[in-house]
Design a protein around this motif. Structure first.
Motif, PDB file in Angstrom:
ATOM      1  N   GLY A 279       0.806  -1.202   0.000  1.00  0.00           N
ATOM      2  CA  GLY A 279       0.000   0.000   0.000  1.00  0.00           C
ATOM      3  C   GLY A 279       0.842   1.255   0.000  1.00  0.00           C
ATOM      4  O   GLY A 279       0.349   2.329  -0.314  1.00  0.00           O
ATOM      5  N   HIS A 280       2.120   1.132   0.378  1.00  0.00           N
ATOM      6  CA  HIS A 280       3.021   2.275   0.318  1.00  0.00           C
ATOM      7  C   HIS A 280       3.489   2.479  -1.114  1.00  0.00           C
ATOM      8  O   HIS A 280       3.695   1.525  -1.856  1.00  0.00           O
ATOM      9  CB  HIS A 280       4.253   2.051   1.211  1.00  0.00           C
ATOM     10  N   SER A 281       3.669   3.709  -1.504  1.00  0.00           N
ATOM     11  CA  SER A 281       4.223   3.981  -2.830  1.00  0.00           C
ATOM     12  C   SER A 281       5.701   3.661  -2.831  1.00  0.00           C
ATOM     13  O   SER A 281       6.359   3.604  -1.799  1.00  0.00           O
ATOM     14  CB  SER A 281       4.005   5.455  -3.193  1.00  0.00           C
ATOM     15  N   LEU A 282       6.246   3.423  -4.037  1.00  0.00           N
ATOM     16  CA  LEU A 282       7.670   3.141  -4.166  1.00  0.00           C
ATOM     17  C   LEU A 282       8.502   4.321  -3.689  1.00  0.00           C
ATOM     18  O   LEU A 282       9.563   4.139  -3.082  1.00  0.00           O
ATOM     19  CB  LEU A 282       8.006   2.802  -5.627  1.00  0.00           C
ATOM     20  N   ILE A 283       8.019   5.527  -3.950  1.00  0.00           N
ATOM     21  CA  ILE A 283       8.755   6.718  -3.524  1.00  0.00           C
ATOM     22  C   ILE A 283       8.855   6.769  -2.010  1.00  0.00           C
ATOM     23  O   ILE A 283       9.919   7.062  -1.439  1.00  0.00           O
ATOM     24  CB  ILE A 283       8.076   8.000  -4.056  1.00  0.00           C
ATOM     25  N   LEU A 284       7.755   6.454  -1.313  1.00  0.00           N
ATOM     26  CA  LEU A 284       7.763   6.463   0.152  1.00  0.00           C
ATOM     27  C   LEU A 284       8.734   5.419   0.696  1.00  0.00           C
ATOM     28  O   LEU A 284       9.493   5.695   1.649  1.00  0.00           O
ATOM     29  CB  LEU A 284       6.359   6.210   0.688  1.00  0.00           C
ATOM     30  N   SER A 285       8.729   4.226   0.107  1.00  0.00           N
ATOM     31  CA  SER A 285       9.645   3.170   0.546  1.00  0.00           C
ATOM     32  C   SER A 285      11.095   3.589   0.356  1.00  0.00           C
ATOM     33  O   SER A 285      11.956   3.326   1.209  1.00  0.00           O
ATOM     34  CB  SER A 285       9.368   1.874  -0.231  1.00  0.00           C
ATOM     35  N   LYS A 286      11.372   4.273  -0.758  1.00  0.00           N
ATOM     36  CA  LYS A 286      12.737   4.737  -1.017  1.00  0.00           C
ATOM     37  C   LYS A 286      13.146   5.819  -0.031  1.00  0.00           C
ATOM     38  O   LYS A 286      14.290   5.842   0.439  1.00  0.00           O
ATOM     39  CB  LYS A 286      12.850   5.265  -2.452  1.00  0.00           C
ATOM     40  N   ILE A 287      12.227   6.711   0.290  1.00  0.00           N
ATOM     41  CA  ILE A 287      12.530   7.787   1.238  1.00  0.00           C
ATOM     42  C   ILE A 287      12.822   7.213   2.619  1.00  0.00           C
ATOM     43  O   ILE A 287      13.753   7.644   3.306  1.00  0.00           O
ATOM     44  CB  ILE A 287      11.375   8.798   1.296  1.00  0.00           C
ATOM     45  N   LEU A 288      12.023   6.224   3.041  1.00  0.00           N
ATOM     46  CA  LEU A 288      12.264   5.582   4.333  1.00  0.00           C
ATOM     47  C   LEU A 288      13.621   4.885   4.346  1.00  0.00           C
ATOM     48  O   LEU A 288      14.363   4.960   5.334  1.00  0.00           O
ATOM     49  CB  LEU A 288      11.149   4.584   4.632  1.00  0.00           C
ATOM     50  N   SER A 289      13.962   4.211   3.251  1.00  0.00           N
ATOM     51  CA  SER A 289      15.270   3.558   3.148  1.00  0.00           C
ATOM     52  C   SER A 289      16.390   4.581   3.127  1.00  0.00           C
ATOM     53  O   SER A 289      17.483   4.338   3.653  1.00  0.00           O
ATOM     54  CB  SER A 289      15.331   2.698   1.877  1.00  0.00           C
ATOM     55  N   LEU A 290      16.121   5.739   2.525  1.00  0.00           N
ATOM     56  CA  LEU A 290      17.117   6.816   2.477  1.00  0.00           C
ATOM     57  C   LEU A 290      17.430   7.310   3.890  1.00  0.00           C
ATOM     58  O   LEU A 290      18.598   7.568   4.228  1.00  0.00           O
ATOM     59  CB  LEU A 290      16.588   7.962   1.621  1.00  0.00           C
ATOM     60  N   MET A 291      16.412   7.433   4.709  1.00  0.00           N
ATOM     61  CA  MET A 291      16.630   7.858   6.101  1.00  0.00           C
ATOM     62  C   MET A 291      17.494   6.851   6.846  1.00  0.00           C
ATOM     63  O   MET A 291      18.369   7.232   7.632  1.00  0.00           O
ATOM     64  CB  MET A 291      15.275   8.006   6.808  1.00  0.00           C
ATOM     65  N   TYR A 292      17.278   5.583   6.564  1.00  0.00           N
ATOM     66  CA  TYR A 292      17.961   4.515   7.302  1.00  0.00           C
ATOM     67  C   TYR A 292      19.411   4.335   6.851  1.00  0.00           C
ATOM     68  O   TYR A 292      20.306   4.154   7.683  1.00  0.00           O
ATOM     69  CB  TYR A 292      17.159   3.225   7.116  1.00  0.00           C
ATOM     70  N   THR A 293      19.646   4.404   5.548  1.00  0.00           N
ATOM     71  CA  THR A 293      20.976   4.093   5.023  1.00  0.00           C
ATOM     72  C   THR A 293      21.880   5.308   4.848  1.00  0.00           C
ATOM     73  O   THR A 293      23.106   5.162   4.839  1.00  0.00           O
ATOM     74  CB  THR A 293      20.864   3.386   3.655  1.00  0.00           C
ATOM     75  N   VAL A 294      21.294   6.493   4.696  1.00  0.00           N
ATOM     76  CA  VAL A 294      22.086   7.685   4.385  1.00  0.00           C
ATOM     77  C   VAL A 294      22.082   8.698   5.531  1.00  0.00           C
ATOM     78  O   VAL A 294      23.140   9.214   5.918  1.00  0.00           O
ATOM     79  CB  VAL A 294      21.577   8.357   3.085  1.00  0.00           C
TER      80      VAL A 294
END
Length: 306
Positions: free
Chosen positions: A265-280
């Motif tokens: 249900g999450h958009s791909l952009i949202l998933s990428k942003i969350l991963s960006l917070m975690y990895t970067v």
């Protein structure tokens, strides 16, 4: 026996560029600033530990290892992200994709285990201050860190062997900015159910186990702090572990959001942003938290300037 793969290269789509030069320039500038800030901040902590005698304590030894984990994460993820921002996508070999994921696992596992050992260090410092130096000896610190890196290496090796045993037949496009576990498995035509169960067990050991140790350590810390009669004493006791508590909250908070909460249900952009917070962003925040809230590091930095 390793099957012959039908794909040899992987395309990482990264973030959509929208063909907007201003957006691309702003993203590139922000990513460069974050990359330089992360590298500089973590290297600074490691250098200060080496040159300053006042920082030669177990806590700062563990902080330098945490900085090493952040450097591994940053140099593994951000250069590929920069390429994606600049050119709209990145291309790497299948083996390069697996290696990037392996370095990510190595740094991630090490950080989880390190944070649990650091919580035990804070527990001893607050709950058993008179026995701190006799318990947290140099040999214990070196041994614990060696075990941490060994366990992280074994977990990484298991991941490499399990992924490399799969047959990859396509597609060869990953709609992400780095090679993560699920996107890699989606490229495979093999049955991945066993590997997913194995990864779940290992993840429970590496992530949940240390988290339980951290929670238990802080339960004892809170009980001990509440028994201190003066508010000044309570503040001093809590301030010794506040930076670590903030780092743990940021790390495990973003980790749970990215991997434990359902992403359907999450958009791909949202998933990428969350991963960006975690990895970067997390590797950037760690040195900032420890330098801004730590008088010893500030004093060591001032003496280095002189």
């Amino acid at each position: 026996m390793v099957l012959t793969n039908n794909i040899t290269s992987i395309i990482l789509l990264g973030f959509p560029n929208h063909e907007n030069i201003t957006f691309m320039f702003f993203s590139l500038l922000v990513t460069c600033i974050i990359f330089c800030g992360t590298i500089s901040g973590n290297l600074l902590i490691m250098v200060l530990y080496l040159v300053s005698k006042t920082l030669r304590s177990p806590m700062y030894f563990f902080i330098t290892q945490l900085s090493l984990c952040d450097l591994l994460m940053t140099t593994d993820i951000v250069p590929v992200l920069l390429h994606s921002v600049l050119y709209g996508r990145s291309t790497m070999t299948l083996m390069g994709c697996i290696i990037q994921y392996s370095v990510f696992v190595l740094s991630d596992c090490s950080e989880c285990l390190l944070l649990s050992v650091m919580s035990y260090d804070r527990y001893v410092a607050i709950c058993n201050p008179l026995r701190y130096l006799s318990i947290m000896t140099h040999n214990l610190c070196v041994t614990s860190v060696s075990v941490i890196w060994l366990v992280a290496f074994i977990v990484t090796l298991i991941n490499i062997i399990s992924i490399y045993s799969l047959h990859f037949c396509g597609p060869h496009i990953i709609d992400h900015f780095y090679c993560d576990y699920d996107p890699i498995l989606q490229l495979s035509c093999s049955d991945t159910s066993i590997i997913q169960k194995l990864n779940l067990i290992i993840g429970g050991f590496v992530v949940t186990g240390p988290f339980i140790i951290i929670v238990m350590s802080y339960m004892y810390i809170v009980i001990t702090v509440l028994k201190i009669p003066s508010n000044t004493g309570k503040y001093k006791a809590f301030s010794t572990c506040s930076s670590h508590l903030i780092v743990v909250s940021v790390f495990y908070g973003t980790l749970m959001i990215v991997y434990m909460f359902p992403t359907k249900g999450h958009s791909l952009i949202l998933s990428k942003i969350l991963s960006l917070m975690y990895t970067v962003l997390t590797p950037l925040l760690n040195p900032i938290i420890y330098t801004l809230r730590n008088k010893d590091i500030k004093n060591a930095l001032n003496r280095l300037k002189v």
